[in-house]
Motif scaffolding. Sequence first.
Motif, short mmCIF file in Angstrom:
data_model
loop_
_atom_site.label_atom_id
_atom_site.label_comp_id
_atom_site.label_asym_id
_atom_site.label_seq_id
_atom_site.Cartn_x
_atom_site.Cartn_y
_atom_site.Cartn_z
N ILE A 15 -54.49 -30.50 16.77
CA ILE A 15 -54.65 -31.36 17.94
C ILE A 15 -53.38 -32.17 18.19
O ILE A 15 -52.89 -32.26 19.32
CB ILE A 15 -55.87 -32.28 17.79
CG1 ILE A 15 -57.15 -31.46 17.86
CG2 ILE A 15 -55.88 -33.38 18.84
CD1 ILE A 15 -58.40 -32.22 17.47
N ILE A 16 -52.81 -32.73 17.14
CA ILE A 16 -51.60 -33.53 17.27
C ILE A 16 -50.43 -32.65 17.73
O ILE A 16 -49.69 -33.03 18.63
CB ILE A 16 -51.26 -34.24 15.95
CG1 ILE A 16 -52.30 -35.33 15.68
CG2 ILE A 16 -49.85 -34.83 15.97
CD1 ILE A 16 -52.24 -35.92 14.29
N ALA A 17 -50.29 -31.47 17.17
CA ALA A 17 -49.19 -30.58 17.54
C ALA A 17 -49.31 -30.12 18.99
O ALA A 17 -48.32 -30.08 19.71
CB ALA A 17 -49.15 -29.38 16.61
N MET A 21 -46.63 -31.18 22.42
CA MET A 21 -45.85 -30.23 23.19
C MET A 21 -45.97 -30.47 24.69
O MET A 21 -45.18 -29.98 25.46
CB MET A 21 -46.27 -28.81 22.86
CG MET A 21 -45.87 -28.39 21.46
SD MET A 21 -46.16 -26.66 21.13
CE MET A 21 -47.93 -26.59 21.05
N ALA A 22 -46.98 -31.19 25.12
CA ALA A 22 -47.17 -31.45 26.55
C ALA A 22 -46.16 -32.51 27.00
O ALA A 22 -45.83 -33.43 26.27
CB ALA A 22 -48.59 -31.93 26.82
N LYS A 70 -44.47 -25.66 27.87
CA LYS A 70 -43.58 -24.52 27.95
C LYS A 70 -44.30 -23.33 27.32
O LYS A 70 -44.70 -23.40 26.16
CB LYS A 70 -42.30 -24.84 27.18
CG LYS A 70 -41.17 -23.98 27.53
CD LYS A 70 -40.41 -24.65 28.61
CE LYS A 70 -38.96 -24.24 28.59
NZ LYS A 70 -38.38 -24.34 29.92
N ARG A 71 -44.52 -22.25 28.10
CA ARG A 71 -45.16 -21.03 27.58
C ARG A 71 -44.36 -19.82 28.02
O ARG A 71 -44.17 -19.63 29.22
CB ARG A 71 -46.58 -20.89 28.11
CG ARG A 71 -47.57 -21.74 27.38
CD ARG A 71 -48.97 -21.36 27.77
NE ARG A 71 -49.64 -22.58 28.22
CZ ARG A 71 -50.64 -22.63 29.04
NH1 ARG A 71 -51.13 -21.53 29.55
NH2 ARG A 71 -51.17 -23.77 29.39
N HIS A 72 -43.92 -19.05 27.07
CA HIS A 72 -43.18 -17.82 27.36
C HIS A 72 -42.00 -18.09 28.29
O HIS A 72 -41.74 -17.33 29.23
CB HIS A 72 -44.10 -16.75 27.94
CG HIS A 72 -45.30 -16.47 27.11
ND1 HIS A 72 -45.22 -15.83 25.89
CD2 HIS A 72 -46.60 -16.77 27.30
CE1 HIS A 72 -46.44 -15.74 25.39
NE2 HIS A 72 -47.28 -16.31 26.21
N SER A 79 -52.00 -29.91 34.75
CA SER A 79 -52.55 -30.74 35.83
C SER A 79 -51.41 -31.16 36.74
O SER A 79 -50.30 -31.41 36.31
CB SER A 79 -53.26 -31.97 35.28
OG SER A 79 -52.33 -32.89 34.74
N VAL A 80 -51.72 -31.17 38.06
CA VAL A 80 -50.77 -31.62 39.05
C VAL A 80 -51.55 -32.49 40.04
O VAL A 80 -52.58 -32.06 40.55
CB VAL A 80 -50.12 -30.45 39.83
CG1 VAL A 80 -49.12 -30.98 40.84
CG2 VAL A 80 -49.45 -29.48 38.88
#
Length: 84
Positions: A15-17, A21-22, A70-72, A79-80
Amino acid sequence: MKKLLMTACVTAATIIASSAMAANVSGVVPSIDKSRDAIRLRDGMVLRLSEGTEAENFKPGTKVRATYTKRHGENVASSVERVK
């Protein structure tokens, strides 16, 4: 007891990791890429919108605040929201 403690520690670390990353970003949307379901911010950052959020909901000039990961190699917004 040790298994329960180990499971709790692994869950907490995960959960912390994942929350670490967000990232958050704010900006103005000058352009929209409907084919990729993405928006570009004035500073050049491209945010691919998550499932359920459509690029058509935004217009050039819209001020937004977004949370993304960040993904791939892409910035994927979880969310925006519009900002006044």
